[in-house]
Design an enzyme around this catalytic site. Structure first.
Site, short mmCIF file in Angstrom:
data_model
loop_
_atom_site.label_atom_id
_atom_site.label_comp_id
_atom_site.label_asym_id
_atom_site.label_seq_id
_atom_site.Cartn_x
_atom_site.Cartn_y
_atom_site.Cartn_z
N GLY A 22 36.09 -11.88 6.81
CA GLY A 22 37.63 -12.03 6.36
C GLY A 22 37.07 -12.78 4.79
N GLY A 25 40.92 -11.53 3.02
CA GLY A 25 42.18 -12.24 3.86
C GLY A 25 42.33 -12.57 3.32
N VAL A 27 43.57 -16.26 5.32
CA VAL A 27 42.63 -17.03 5.15
C VAL A 27 41.26 -17.48 4.54
CG1 VAL A 27 42.02 -18.72 6.85
CG2 VAL A 27 43.79 -17.55 7.84
N SER A 119 43.74 -18.58 17.18
CA SER A 119 45.12 -18.74 17.18
C SER A 119 46.63 -19.40 17.76
CB SER A 119 46.62 -17.48 16.64
OG SER A 119 47.39 -17.46 16.95
N LYS A 152 41.13 -13.37 21.11
CA LYS A 152 40.83 -15.25 20.93
C LYS A 152 40.09 -16.43 21.65
CE LYS A 152 41.84 -13.92 16.45
NZ LYS A 152 40.01 -14.10 15.75
N PRO A 175 45.12 -22.91 13.82
CA PRO A 175 45.94 -22.79 13.28
C PRO A 175 46.91 -22.42 14.10
CG PRO A 175 44.69 -20.87 12.67
CD PRO A 175 43.88 -21.05 13.74
N THR A 176 48.42 -23.14 13.31
CA THR A 176 49.29 -22.67 13.21
C THR A 176 50.13 -21.84 12.36
OG1 THR A 176 51.70 -23.56 13.82
CG2 THR A 176 50.47 -24.55 12.22
N LEU A 178 50.62 -19.74 9.71
CA LEU A 178 49.65 -19.82 7.97
C LEU A 178 50.20 -18.82 6.81
CD1 LEU A 178 45.97 -19.43 8.95
CD2 LEU A 178 47.35 -21.15 8.69
#
Length: 324
Positions: A22, A25, A27, A119, A152, A175-176, A178
């Site tokens: 990825g 993208g 991230v 996530s 997830k 992660p929170t 982003l």
């Protein structure tokens, strides 16, 4: 093998083959930038047109050829409330296939160190705040993105199962919200912050005097700049080895109304703001407990207002190429 591996956290080999799944993208591109700046010389990435991670045979062929020593699994099908509500099958099926294919291929072809990215939506809708990692699977999910969340959660369990069965030092990070360069600014597929940036920038450019946002503006959200996220990923790979997922965030939150006001200032919009309360708010509050990450020696460094300002500047200078 036991869940505790023989791995001892330490500096990764900068010459080791490092696959960023990825990498194009939001991230993945930030992780690629950060690894490059940290001296990694053998980074590998494939676009979705070059390698469809939903194609199991293609993924196994890629791993057999490249044999990456390190992997960050940042590839995923992502989107905001509208996209998740409209296409739950896609968010469940695509993400499950991507995860299973990459994790199985990495296991078969000897990947030493792997970081799976999830996530914060994995946690129950009404989890106690701030949300601790042990809140996982203790309550009902937010229904607007439950399909994505289940995928997830399956990824976290997959990593934990590999640790238990094979003793590999693979880890997961959650992660929170982003934001930052490379985000998706589509009016139908984006998350709240890039959607607000596009909406307010267009309003400022057109001279509009009114902007309407979804919901009441009262939910509280935590936002982390993607460059901070990338820094945290490498830090965890070099300093953390445990079966539990690690929350990655700032430890502070703002209301969506406050966020909208910050975006309005950043783009120079001075008109009125109204809220369409017929539209869903989603989870009322989502703030992560980041004490595990702090204990591992990492804290965020990019202030929200400064981060939004730099993201607005990036958006304006990349309008021709931005994902809209």
């Amino acid at each position: 093998m036991s869940e505790s591996s023989a791995f001892e956290p330490g500096v990764l080999d900068r010459d080791g083959t490092f696959y960023v799944a990825g990498h194009g993208g939001l991230v993945g591109s930030a992780i690629w930038r950060h690894l490059s700046s940290e001296g990694f010389t053998n980074l590998v990435g494939r676009s979705s047109s070059e390698l469809d991670l939903k194609n199991r045979d293609a993924v196994f062929e890629f791993f057999s050829q490249v044999k990456p020593r390190y992997v960050v699994l940042a590839a995923a099908k992502v989107g905001g409330i509208l996209a998740n509500q409209t296409h739950p099958v896609d968010f469940l099926s695509d993400n499950l296939r991507i995860q299973v294919n990459v994790l199985d291929a990495a296991l078969e072809h000897g990947t030493e160190r792997l970081l799976f990215l999830g996530s914060s939506c994995i946690y129950p809708k009404f989890a106690a705040q701030p949300i601790r990692e042990d809140s996982l699977l203790t309550g009902h999910l937010e229904p607007t993105n439950d399909a994505y969340a289940i995928a997830k959660i399956a990824g976290i369990m997959h990593v934990q199962a590999i640790r238990r069965q094979y003793g590999l030092p693979w880890i997961s990070a959650m992660p929170t919200n982003l934001y930052g360069p490379g985000d998706n600014f589509s009016p139908t597929g984006s998350h709240v912050l890039p959607a607000l940036i596009r909406r307010y920038d267009e309003a400022a450019s057109s001279g509009a005097t009114l902007v309407t946002n979804w919901g009441s503006g009262s939910p509280r959200r935590e936002f982390l700049h993607v460059d901070d996220m990338a820094s945290a990923c490498l830090h965890l790979l070099e300093n953390y080895d445990g079966p539990e997922q690690v929350n990655v965030g700032t430890g502070t939150d703002v209301t969506i109304k406050e966020l909208a006001q910050t975006v309005a200032r950043a783009v120079g919009y001075s008109g009125e703001i109204e809220w369409d309360t017929s539209k869903p708010d989603g989870t009322p509050r989502k703030l992560l407990d980041v004490s595990r990450l702090t204990d591992a020696g990492w804290t965020s460094s990019i202030d929200l207002e400064a981060g939004i300002q730099s993201t607005v500047e990036w958006y304006r200078s990349n309008l021709e190429n931005v994902r809209t």
